[in-house]
Design a protein around this motif. Structure first.
Motif: not given
Length: 421
Positions: A79, A84-85, A88-89, A107, A110-111, A114-115, A415, A418
């Motif tokens: 990461a 950037s989410t 990464l997605e 982070q 955040r992940l 987001s995930f 995008w 992060i």
């Protein structure tokens, strides 16, 4: 008389030879790729420094990585280099992984948000207060279970005890991986014997659930002249196997499907070509290929990331206190004919288009208005953009609020990134 003629001739020859050594004009206009981007940013740019990501090149790098791994190892996306989410997605879907390596506590939170189905491995040991902050800042309504989805990295017996206390305070078990030193000399358990001592201690700490090992081999990519790279790789891999054997002796602690993480962007091709002890490889920067990753092992990867900056001022190349000398300076070196001041600067990056631009070492760098020098051949004006290639992506993406995306040379989307904070 003959001697004077001879000396005069030699002097003229020397002067001519010295003149012949003057720098050539390296300036060029934007090539077709960057000329089109320049036109688009003139039309649709936001007027501020911008990160550009070429999705076609990113796809090619991702497909090359997948083909090389060919199912022999699981992939974990790093990461810190892909901060950037959206990025990464996108990569997680294309590369069919939900595993991420994280290096920064904010982070990590955040992940997790987001995930919610992600498997998160810490890439460095976190101070206990940072780990505690993760749990404090994690919303309770999330469909995310840290006890199943987060693996903390432990590098010493002291940290082992600290995390056991944290687990007791939280009232829940913690998953851990043990960091081993396979030659990088950056900490972790230094010998198989030291690892065995930690395993003995772990027997007394049932609140910690061992998942496996992590050993980073970045030193292999920077082998000295007297050490062949393949030899350095084999030596590091042999050390990893010794640590595995040491941990396996504690059969009641060793998991049935252990995590054996390692590698990295600079060495993953070696793991894909050779018989590796790993079952999981962490990769990030190779997918963007910033300039520090221009190595033989990654020569088939393509640069995919650029910084675009508006030209604020296009002036002559005069230096302070040297105005009278400017005609002589630019006659000697045409690459000092003009100075171009950028919006921002001091990025870890080098100008790539138009060709022939360089930072002005005589003037110095600036984070506010970085100064480049170049010849008139660049044809730059204060309506143009300059493109730079980053040396690294780690830490850089978080300095920008977003990435603008290219598909077949056209701007197609954005995008968010992060942040580094």
């Amino acid at each position: 008389m003959k001697r004077r003629h001879l000396l005069g001739g030699l002097g003229a020859l020397g002067l001519f030879g010295g003149w012949a050594l003057r720098p050539a004009d390296r300036g060029r206009e934007h090539d077709a790729y960057f000329a089109e981007l320049n036109r688009q940013l003139q039309r649709d740019g936001d007027g501020v420094p911008t990160l550009l990501l070429d999705l076609d090149r990113l796809d090619a790098n991702a497909d090359l990585l997948a083909a090389r791994l060919a199912g022999r190892c699981q992939l974990r996306l790093v990461a810190k280099s892909l901060a950037s989410t959206g990025l990464l997605e996108y990569l997680a879907k294309r590369l069919q992984t939900r595993r991420f390596m994280v290096f920064h506590q904010p982070q990590l939170n955040r992940l997790a948000r987001s995930f919610p189905q992600a498997d998160l491995l810490l890439g460095k040991p976190m101070p206990v207060p940072a780990a505690l902050n993760f749990y404090r800042q994690l919303p309770h309504h999330l469909d995310f279970s840290p006890e199943r989805q987060v693996t903390w990295l432990i590098d010493s017996e002291q940290r082992l005890r600290q995390y056991a206390e944290l687990a007791k305070a939280l009232g829940q078990p913690l998953r851990i991986a043990l960091e081993i030193d396979i030659g990088l000399q950056r900490g972790g358990f230094a010998t198989p014997q030291a690892l065995a001592q930690a395993m003995q201690q772990l027997r007394q700490l049932p609140v910690l659930q061992l998942q496996g090992l992590m050993g980073y081999d970045a030193h292999v990519a920077h082998n000295p002249p007297w050490q062949a790279q393949i030899g350095a790789f084999s030596e590091a891999d042999a050390r990893y196997r010794q640590f595995i054997a040491s941990a396996q002796a504690f059969s009641e602690l060793w998991p049935a499907g252990p995590l054996l993480n390692g590698g990295g962007s600079l060495t993953y091709p070696l793991h894909s070509r050779q018989q590796s002890s790993l079952n999981e490889i962490a990769v990030g920067s190779a997918l963007l290929k910033p300039a520090e990753f221009d190595t033989t092992l990654l020569e088939d990867h393509q640069p995919a990331l650029w910084i675009a900056s508006p030209v604020l001022k296009a002036l002559d190349g005069t230096l302070p206190y040297a105005q009278p000398l400017q005609p002589l300076i630019e006659t000697w070196n045409p690459n000092r004919q003009h100075a171009y001041y950028l919006y921002g600067g001091r990025w870890p990056a080098q100008p790539v288009s138009p060709a022939g631009l360089a930072y002005d070492e005589l003037y110095g760098r600036s984070a506010n208005q970085d100064r480049l020098v170049g010849s008139a051949t660049t044809q730059l004006t204060d309506q143009d953009w300059v493109f730079l290639r980053p040396a690294i992506s780690e830490g850089l993406l978080g300095d920008f609020s977003e990435i603008r995306l290219l598909r077949r040379g056209q701007l197609v989307g954005r995008w968010s990134t992060i942040g580094n904070g």
